[in-house]
Scaffold this active site. Structure first.
Site, PDB file in Angstrom:
ATOM      1  N   ASN A  70      44.946  31.630  40.959  1.00 48.19           N
ATOM      2  CA  ASN A  70      45.000  32.088  39.556  1.00 48.19           C
ATOM      3  C   ASN A  70      45.971  33.251  39.386  1.00 48.19           C
ATOM      4  O   ASN A  70      46.636  33.369  38.364  1.00 48.19           O
ATOM      5  CB  ASN A  70      43.601  32.448  39.054  1.00 48.19           C
ATOM      6  CG  ASN A  70      42.810  31.201  38.663  1.00 48.19           C
ATOM      7  OD1 ASN A  70      43.101  30.577  37.656  1.00 48.19           O
ATOM      8  ND2 ASN A  70      41.851  30.829  39.499  1.00 48.19           N
TER       9      ASN A  70
ATOM     10  N   HIS B 210      36.060  31.593  34.859  1.00 50.51           N
ATOM     11  CA  HIS B 210      34.892  30.972  35.489  1.00 50.51           C
ATOM     12  C   HIS B 210      35.103  29.454  35.530  1.00 50.51           C
ATOM     13  O   HIS B 210      35.498  28.858  34.518  1.00 50.51           O
ATOM     14  CB  HIS B 210      33.620  31.309  34.694  1.00 50.51           C
ATOM     15  CG  HIS B 210      32.396  30.738  35.333  1.00 50.51           C
ATOM     16  ND1 HIS B 210      31.826  31.271  36.476  1.00 50.51           N
ATOM     17  CD2 HIS B 210      31.657  29.645  35.029  1.00 50.51           C
ATOM     18  CE1 HIS B 210      30.794  30.545  36.835  1.00 50.51           C
ATOM     19  NE2 HIS B 210      30.667  29.550  35.970  1.00 50.51           N
TER      20      HIS B 210
ATOM     21  N   MET C 264      35.036  38.519  43.816  1.00 45.60           N
ATOM     22  CA  MET C 264      33.652  38.169  44.125  1.00 45.60           C
ATOM     23  C   MET C 264      32.710  39.378  44.217  1.00 45.60           C
ATOM     24  O   MET C 264      31.635  39.286  44.810  1.00 45.60           O
ATOM     25  CB  MET C 264      33.600  37.347  45.429  1.00 45.60           C
ATOM     26  CG  MET C 264      34.296  36.001  45.312  1.00 45.60           C
ATOM     27  SD  MET C 264      33.649  35.004  43.949  1.00 45.60           S
ATOM     28  CE  MET C 264      34.791  33.618  43.921  1.00 45.60           C
TER      29      MET C 264
END
Ligand code: GAR
Length: 215
Positions: free
Chosen positions: A16, A118, A99
């Protein structure tokens, strides 16, 4: 309008992060630039992506590694991260596969300036324990026919902040968590995350009553 300074927070492969870099190169993102990448551990491939970016561009990204275990608790970790971001005048924080859960004081300090990607259509398959491959395992276990990705502002509720963009992805016969994860990334995450980043940087997002309005 000055370009917004973006910090991307990563814990893994950084695909990403790469999608944001690519969107800057291709002109999808014109109002922002990645000034800082913070990794939660040494050696993650996302840091290699920064190195490769810096070798090929004049606009350089600074990196920092902030391991959670170097701090006594969530609050002291979040305070250190906040100081780092404040010192560099960061406008937008992107959680791109990051995370670590951050302290509420951190989230309040950057209200409506932190976005998360998400890998499901929130409110499905989200909240505590739903991260990475687990999200796709849960979608396949339920037998849903459509899943996707969501980009949202981060608030104090895990995966509960105002939704910016969503994109649906069809589940195919024979999908495994790995094939589904890849398709959700390719068809949804890598598209809507850069789009949301540009909308923020162009000052086109407004939050009213927990809903995002795109101006
Ligand atoms: C992505 O699929 C992202 O949506 C997910 O982790 C992956 C990171 O990949 N994030 C979450 O599950 C957060 N709850 P990347 O490091 O290649 O970008």
């Amino acid at each position: 309008m000055n370009k917004k300074k973006i910090a991307v927070l990563v814990s893994g492969g950084g695909t990403n992060l790469q999608a944001i870099y690519d969107a800057c190169d291709s002109g999808i993102i014109t109002n922002g630039e990645i000034a800082l990448v913070v990794a939660s551990k040494e050696g993650v491939y996302a840091l290699e992506r920064v190195k490769q970016h810096n070798e090929a561009h004049t606009q350089q990204t600074e990196t920092a590694v902030l391991p959670r275990k170097a701090y006594a608790d969530r609050k002291s970790y979040s305070d250190a991260l906040r100081e780092l971001l404040d010192n560099r005048g960061i406008d937008l924080i992107v959680l791109a596969g990051f995370m670590i859960i951050l302290d509420e004081s951190f989230i309040r300090a950057f209200e409506n300036r932190i976005i998360n990607v998400h890998p499901a259509l929130i409110p499905s398959f989200c909240g505590d324990g739903f991260y990475g491959l687990h999200v796709h395992e849960a979608a396949l276990a339920k037998g849903v026919k459509v899943t996707g990705a969501t980009v949202h502002f981060v608030n104090e509720i895990c995966d509960g902040g105002p939704i910016i963009l969503q994109k649906a992805v069809e589940i195919e016969q024979g999908d495994t968590p790995e094939t589904l994860q890849r398709r959700v990334m390719e068809q949804a995450e890598w598209k809507i995350l850069p789009q949301a980043v540009e909308l923020f940087c162009a000052e086109r997002l407004e939050v009213v009553d927990n809903h995002v309005i795109i101006k």
